[in-house]
Design a protein around this motif. Sequence first.
Motif, PDB file in Angstrom:
ATOM      1  N   ASN A  37       0.818  -1.215   0.000  1.00 15.39           N
ATOM      2  CA  ASN A  37       0.000   0.000   0.000  1.00 15.39           C
ATOM      3  C   ASN A  37       0.852   1.264   0.000  1.00 15.39           C
ATOM      4  O   ASN A  37       0.554   2.233  -0.710  1.00 15.39           O
ATOM      5  N   LEU A  38       1.913   1.264   0.803  1.00 16.44           N
ATOM      6  CA  LEU A  38       2.766   2.450   0.876  1.00 16.44           C
ATOM      7  C   LEU A  38       3.558   2.647  -0.410  1.00 16.44           C
ATOM      8  O   LEU A  38       3.729   3.778  -0.879  1.00 16.44           O
ATOM      9  N   ALA A  39       4.072   1.550  -0.984  1.00 17.06           N
ATOM     10  CA  ALA A  39       4.853   1.670  -2.219  1.00 17.06           C
ATOM     11  C   ALA A  39       4.012   2.204  -3.363  1.00 17.06           C
ATOM     12  O   ALA A  39       4.505   2.941  -4.230  1.00 17.06           O
ATOM     13  N   ALA A  40       2.734   1.856  -3.372  1.00 19.72           N
ATOM     14  CA  ALA A  40       1.853   2.254  -4.475  1.00 19.72           C
ATOM     15  C   ALA A  40       1.265   3.647  -4.288  1.00 19.72           C
ATOM     16  O   ALA A  40       0.633   4.184  -5.204  1.00 19.72           O
ATOM     17  N   ALA A  41       1.462   4.236  -3.122  1.00 19.62           N
ATOM     18  CA  ALA A  41       0.796   5.502  -2.803  1.00 19.62           C
ATOM     19  C   ALA A  41       1.466   6.696  -3.472  1.00 19.62           C
ATOM     20  O   ALA A  41       2.687   6.735  -3.642  1.00 19.62           O
ATOM     21  N   ASP A  42       0.647   7.674  -3.818  1.00 16.94           N
ATOM     22  CA  ASP A  42       1.146   9.004  -4.181  1.00 16.94           C
ATOM     23  C   ASP A  42       1.502   9.693  -2.862  1.00 16.94           C
ATOM     24  O   ASP A  42       0.624   9.923  -2.024  1.00 16.94           O
ATOM     25  N   PRO A  43       2.776  10.014  -2.620  1.00 10.32           N
ATOM     26  CA  PRO A  43       3.141  10.590  -1.321  1.00 10.32           C
ATOM     27  C   PRO A  43       2.484  11.925  -1.025  1.00 10.32           C
ATOM     28  O   PRO A  43       2.449  12.352   0.128  1.00 10.32           O
TER      29      PRO A  43
END
Length: 268
Positions: A111-117
């Motif tokens: 989930n974190l890797a795929a997120a737009d920061p």
Amino acid sequence: MITRGVGRNVSQMNATDLGLVTDFDPVARIEADGMALADAAERDLAARVEHCPDWSVADLVWHVREVHYFWGAIVRESLDDPQRVVPVSRPDDERQLLADYRDGVRELARNLAAADPFAPVWTWGQRHDAGFVVRHQVQEAAVHRWDAENATGRPQELDPTAAADSVDEFLTHSLPGRADDAPPLGGALVLASTDTAHAWRVVEAAGGDATAVRLDDVPATGPDGVTTVSGTASNLLLYLYRRVPASALVVDGDASVAERFPLRTGTD
């Protein structure tokens, strides 16, 4: 300064893009420390957790499982209200708890890797975006990994690069307001990382708020009236989280200032 990316996710961005002060992959670090916590916990789920004395290691695993589930949902669903996260249930079987925990670590990493920061989400900090969640979860995983390893007799140094960035993040977001029951600091303080060449100067205002400024050079000794606390980035972060005392580091100046400093901020 964080460089805003267009149409990019965390896995496609570098340390500068993500606002990190050191060069490392935060999601990979979260996953590595999260899995190391499970490996340590598997040795003795009944052991007591020293710095969370009401918890067994199994309770610690459950706490971090809830943390990972909560923040994964916040980021995945771009939630602006923490009450919208549907709670997860703790299994009765501790082996199932460990299996669910490991699955949760992998899910959080995805989930974190795929997120737009820069995607807006609810957070407790000054920043309200997914990038804040990514950066803060590094220290959550690292410190609780150490808790599990310490409880089961094999504490390891935290990754120095990630720990140095976590110190910077802590001083930016967790430091400013003093806890109601914390005594005044009583003097300026410098934190110096001996293995990553980072340093920060902390000054507390009369009202209790504090600010930290990153220094360009690591001082050999503190100036007059300033207490310097030096140690590895790992020990500095563990000191901020009250896992190791000031006496575990090198203190140049007023030792009482060094002892009071971690009391400013509530931690778990």
